[in-house]
Design a protein around this motif. Structure first.
Motif, PDB file in Angstrom:
ATOM      1  N   ASP A   1     -10.083   3.221 -13.284  1.00  9.33           N
ATOM      2  CA  ASP A   1     -10.554   3.335 -14.668  1.00  9.33           C
ATOM      3  C   ASP A   1     -10.706   1.930 -15.255  1.00  9.33           C
ATOM      4  O   ASP A   1     -10.435   0.926 -14.586  1.00  9.33           O
ATOM      5  CB  ASP A   1      -9.618   4.210 -15.502  1.00  9.33           C
ATOM      6  N   GLY A   2     -11.122   1.851 -16.504  1.00  3.51           N
ATOM      7  CA  GLY A   2     -11.406   0.570 -17.146  1.00  3.51           C
ATOM      8  C   GLY A   2     -10.230  -0.386 -17.162  1.00  3.51           C
ATOM      9  O   GLY A   2     -10.384  -1.591 -16.924  1.00  3.51           O
ATOM     10  N   THR A   3      -9.043   0.118 -17.425  1.00  4.63           N
ATOM     11  CA  THR A   3      -7.858  -0.732 -17.478  1.00  4.63           C
ATOM     12  C   THR A   3      -7.521  -1.271 -16.088  1.00  4.63           C
ATOM     13  O   THR A   3      -7.228  -2.453 -15.926  1.00  4.63           O
ATOM     14  CB  THR A   3      -6.646   0.057 -18.031  1.00  4.63           C
ATOM     15  N   GLN A   4      -7.562  -0.397 -15.099  1.00  3.29           N
ATOM     16  CA  GLN A   4      -7.225  -0.808 -13.734  1.00  3.29           C
ATOM     17  C   GLN A   4      -8.278  -1.756 -13.148  1.00  3.29           C
ATOM     18  O   GLN A   4      -7.966  -2.590 -12.309  1.00  3.29           O
ATOM     19  CB  GLN A   4      -7.073   0.424 -12.832  1.00  3.29           C
ATOM     20  N   ALA A   5      -9.528  -1.623 -13.598  1.00  4.53           N
ATOM     21  CA  ALA A   5     -10.615  -2.464 -13.077  1.00  4.53           C
ATOM     22  C   ALA A   5     -10.878  -3.693 -13.946  1.00  4.53           C
ATOM     23  O   ALA A   5     -11.822  -4.435 -13.689  1.00  4.53           O
ATOM     24  CB  ALA A   5     -11.894  -1.637 -12.963  1.00  4.53           C
ATOM     25  N   ALA A   6     -10.033  -3.927 -14.926  1.00  6.15           N
ATOM     26  CA  ALA A   6     -10.233  -5.056 -15.849  1.00  6.15           C
ATOM     27  C   ALA A   6     -10.052  -6.386 -15.124  1.00  6.15           C
ATOM     28  O   ALA A   6      -9.279  -6.499 -14.173  1.00  6.15           O
ATOM     29  CB  ALA A   6      -9.248  -4.963 -17.008  1.00  6.15           C
ATOM     30  N   ASP A   7     -10.761  -7.381 -15.610  1.00 11.07           N
ATOM     31  CA  ASP A   7     -10.630  -8.731 -15.055  1.00 11.07           C
ATOM     32  C   ASP A   7      -9.454  -9.412 -15.749  1.00 11.07           C
ATOM     33  O   ASP A   7      -9.609 -10.249 -16.634  1.00 11.07           O
ATOM     34  CB  ASP A   7     -11.912  -9.525 -15.256  1.00 11.07           C
TER      35      ASP A   7
ATOM     36  N   PRO B   1     -10.913  -6.185 -10.633  1.00 17.77           N
ATOM     37  CA  PRO B   1     -12.335  -6.055 -10.961  1.00 17.77           C
ATOM     38  C   PRO B   1     -13.205  -6.008  -9.699  1.00 17.77           C
ATOM     39  O   PRO B   1     -12.816  -6.508  -8.644  1.00 17.77           O
ATOM     40  CB  PRO B   1     -12.623  -7.305 -11.788  1.00 17.77           C
ATOM     41  N   MET B   2     -14.360  -5.425  -9.828  1.00 21.79           N
ATOM     42  CA  MET B   2     -15.255  -5.267  -8.678  1.00 21.79           C
ATOM     43  C   MET B   2     -15.665  -6.612  -8.077  1.00 21.79           C
ATOM     44  O   MET B   2     -15.857  -6.718  -6.870  1.00 21.79           O
ATOM     45  CB  MET B   2     -16.487  -4.449  -9.075  1.00 21.79           C
ATOM     46  N   GLN B   3     -15.778  -7.639  -8.899  1.00 20.65           N
ATOM     47  CA  GLN B   3     -16.140  -8.957  -8.359  1.00 20.65           C
ATOM     48  C   GLN B   3     -15.102  -9.408  -7.326  1.00 20.65           C
ATOM     49  O   GLN B   3     -15.454  -9.838  -6.237  1.00 20.65           O
ATOM     50  CB  GLN B   3     -16.267  -9.975  -9.503  1.00 20.65           C
TER      51      GLN B   3
ATOM     52  N   ARG C   1       0.836  -1.206   0.000  1.00 20.48           N
ATOM     53  CA  ARG C   1       0.000   0.000   0.000  1.00 20.48           C
ATOM     54  C   ARG C   1       0.865   1.248   0.000  1.00 20.48           C
ATOM     55  O   ARG C   1       0.574   2.226  -0.695  1.00 20.48           O
ATOM     56  CB  ARG C   1      -0.942  -0.019   1.211  1.00 20.48           C
ATOM     57  N   ALA C   2       1.951   1.241   0.758  1.00 17.86           N
ATOM     58  CA  ALA C   2       2.854   2.401   0.807  1.00 17.86           C
ATOM     59  C   ALA C   2       3.529   2.618  -0.544  1.00 17.86           C
ATOM     60  O   ALA C   2       3.626   3.754  -1.017  1.00 17.86           O
ATOM     61  CB  ALA C   2       3.895   2.206   1.905  1.00 17.86           C
ATOM     62  N   VAL C   3       3.963   1.543  -1.174  1.00 17.38           N
ATOM     63  CA  VAL C   3       4.648   1.640  -2.463  1.00 17.38           C
ATOM     64  C   VAL C   3       3.685   2.085  -3.557  1.00 17.38           C
ATOM     65  O   VAL C   3       4.080   2.783  -4.496  1.00 17.38           O
ATOM     66  CB  VAL C   3       5.296   0.285  -2.830  1.00 17.38           C
ATOM     67  N   SER C   4       2.422   1.722  -3.443  1.00 17.33           N
ATOM     68  CA  SER C   4       1.451   2.012  -4.510  1.00 17.33           C
ATOM     69  C   SER C   4       1.136   3.499  -4.642  1.00 17.33           C
ATOM     70  O   SER C   4       0.679   3.941  -5.695  1.00 17.33           O
ATOM     71  CB  SER C   4       0.163   1.220  -4.306  1.00 17.33           C
ATOM     72  N   GLY C   5       1.355   4.283  -3.605  1.00 15.69           N
ATOM     73  CA  GLY C   5       1.130   5.725  -3.684  1.00 15.69           C
ATOM     74  C   GLY C   5      -0.331   6.118  -3.616  1.00 15.69           C
ATOM     75  O   GLY C   5      -1.183   5.337  -3.194  1.00 15.69           O
ATOM     76  N   ASP C   6      -0.614   7.346  -4.055  1.00 18.72           N
ATOM     77  CA  ASP C   6      -1.957   7.911  -3.916  1.00 18.72           C
ATOM     78  C   ASP C   6      -2.849   7.727  -5.142  1.00 18.72           C
ATOM     79  O   ASP C   6      -4.052   7.968  -5.067  1.00 18.72           O
ATOM     80  CB  ASP C   6      -1.864   9.405  -3.598  1.00 18.72           C
ATOM     81  N   ALA C   7      -2.285   7.328  -6.251  1.00 20.16           N
ATOM     82  CA  ALA C   7      -3.086   7.176  -7.467  1.00 20.16           C
ATOM     83  C   ALA C   7      -4.015   5.967  -7.341  1.00 20.16           C
ATOM     84  O   ALA C   7      -3.674   4.980  -6.693  1.00 20.16           O
ATOM     85  CB  ALA C   7      -2.172   6.998  -8.676  1.00 20.16           C
ATOM     86  N   PRO C   8      -5.193   6.050  -7.944  1.00 20.10           N
ATOM     87  CA  PRO C   8      -6.119   4.915  -7.901  1.00 20.10           C
ATOM     88  C   PRO C   8      -5.685   3.824  -8.885  1.00 20.10           C
ATOM     89  O   PRO C   8      -5.979   3.888 -10.070  1.00 20.10           O
ATOM     90  CB  PRO C   8      -7.457   5.528  -8.299  1.00 20.10           C
ATOM     91  N   THR C   9      -4.950   2.852  -8.362  1.00 20.50           N
ATOM     92  CA  THR C   9      -4.459   1.763  -9.184  1.00 20.50           C
ATOM     93  C   THR C   9      -4.966   0.427  -8.662  1.00 20.50           C
ATOM     94  O   THR C   9      -5.356   0.316  -7.493  1.00 20.50           O
ATOM     95  CB  THR C   9      -2.914   1.732  -9.190  1.00 20.50           C
ATOM     96  N   ALA C  10      -4.906  -0.569  -9.534  1.00 16.11           N
ATOM     97  CA  ALA C  10      -5.310  -1.915  -9.129  1.00 16.11           C
ATOM     98  C   ALA C  10      -4.448  -2.411  -7.973  1.00 16.11           C
ATOM     99  O   ALA C  10      -4.957  -3.024  -7.032  1.00 16.11           O
ATOM    100  CB  ALA C  10      -5.217  -2.862 -10.321  1.00 16.11           C
ATOM    101  N   SER C  11      -3.171  -2.120  -8.024  1.00 18.34           N
ATOM    102  CA  SER C  11      -2.288  -2.584  -6.947  1.00 18.34           C
ATOM    103  C   SER C  11      -2.633  -1.924  -5.615  1.00 18.34           C
ATOM    104  O   SER C  11      -2.604  -2.567  -4.566  1.00 18.34           O
ATOM    105  CB  SER C  11      -0.819  -2.352  -7.305  1.00 18.34           C
ATOM    106  N   ALA C  12      -2.993  -0.643  -5.643  1.00 18.66           N
ATOM    107  CA  ALA C  12      -3.378   0.048  -4.405  1.00 18.66           C
ATOM    108  C   ALA C  12      -4.665  -0.531  -3.840  1.00 18.66           C
ATOM    109  O   ALA C  12      -4.789  -0.751  -2.636  1.00 18.66           O
ATOM    110  CB  ALA C  12      -3.545   1.546  -4.665  1.00 18.66           C
TER     111      ALA C  12
END
Length: 194
Positions: free
Chosen positions: A76-82, A88-90, A30-41
């Motif tokens: 976004d769509g790429t970060q939330a892709a399955d 993904p939200m699931q 979580r610390a490495v992922s930073g503040d941007a909304p990413t799949a890893s975060a």
């Protein structure tokens, strides 16, 4: 990439009972992922929630749930892709189901289970089994061990033998440990069947 690897790595100790090790790895992710909304975060926050819930730190787990939700809503769509690198939200709902189940917040857990199942379009044997085992654990937490063991045994007996190890066995064993009397014995007997 490092955040993603750390978050995925944190799931290994998490799934096998080393919640403190998982929490430490997930916090690093979580610390490495930073503040941007990413799949890893998002994944790191969700794994943190599960790990802290497992360790008994419910306040920390609730903060991590809020963090995971905030990030997931902004993907976004790429970060939330399955995909392997998506969140993904699931999967989000599956993680939160487990976190709330571990905390005994059954109403929230049931809601996450329903949301995950609504987004599960493939047969996804393991996902469905994990969600059903969470539901069985919630039934036990709600004071209904008979319904809990009925559901758990039904899930177990429907699983192909190849799926009866690893994480699903870990969750079934955790439920067995908290079931009283005849319910405990019944699940123990079911789990002895290969």
């Amino acid at each position: 990439m490092l955040a993603w690897v750390l978050a995925r790595h944190a799931m290994v100790p998490l799934n096998y009972g080393a919640s403190n090790a998982a929490a430490n790895l997930a916090a690093r992710a979580r610390a490495v992922s930073g503040d941007a909304p990413t799949a890893s975060a998002a994944l790191a926050a969700a794994v943190t929630a599960r790990a802290l819930a497992s360790a008994g730190d419910h306040q920390g787990a609730l903060r991590a749930v809020a963090d995971a939700r905030t990030i997931a809503e902004r993907l976004d769509g790429t970060q939330a892709a399955d995909s392997w690198f998506g969140y993904p939200m699931q999967k989000h709902h599956v993680h939160l189901s487990q976190a709330f189940t571990l905390m005994g917040h059954t109403r929230d857990a049931y809601a996450e289970q329903e949301a995950a199942l609504a987004l599960t379009h493939s047969p996804s044997i393991m996902v469905r089994a994990l969600l059903e085992m969470d539901a069985a654990t919630c039934l036990c937490s709600d004071g209904d061990p008979t319904s809990a063991v009925d559901k758990a045994v039904d899930v177990w007996e429907k699983l192909p033998p190849a799926y009866r190890g690893g994480l699903i066995r870990t969750r079934a064993e955790a439920l067995r440990q908290v079931l009283p009397g005849a319910a405990h014995d019944r699940l123990e007997e079911a789990l002895a069947t290969p």
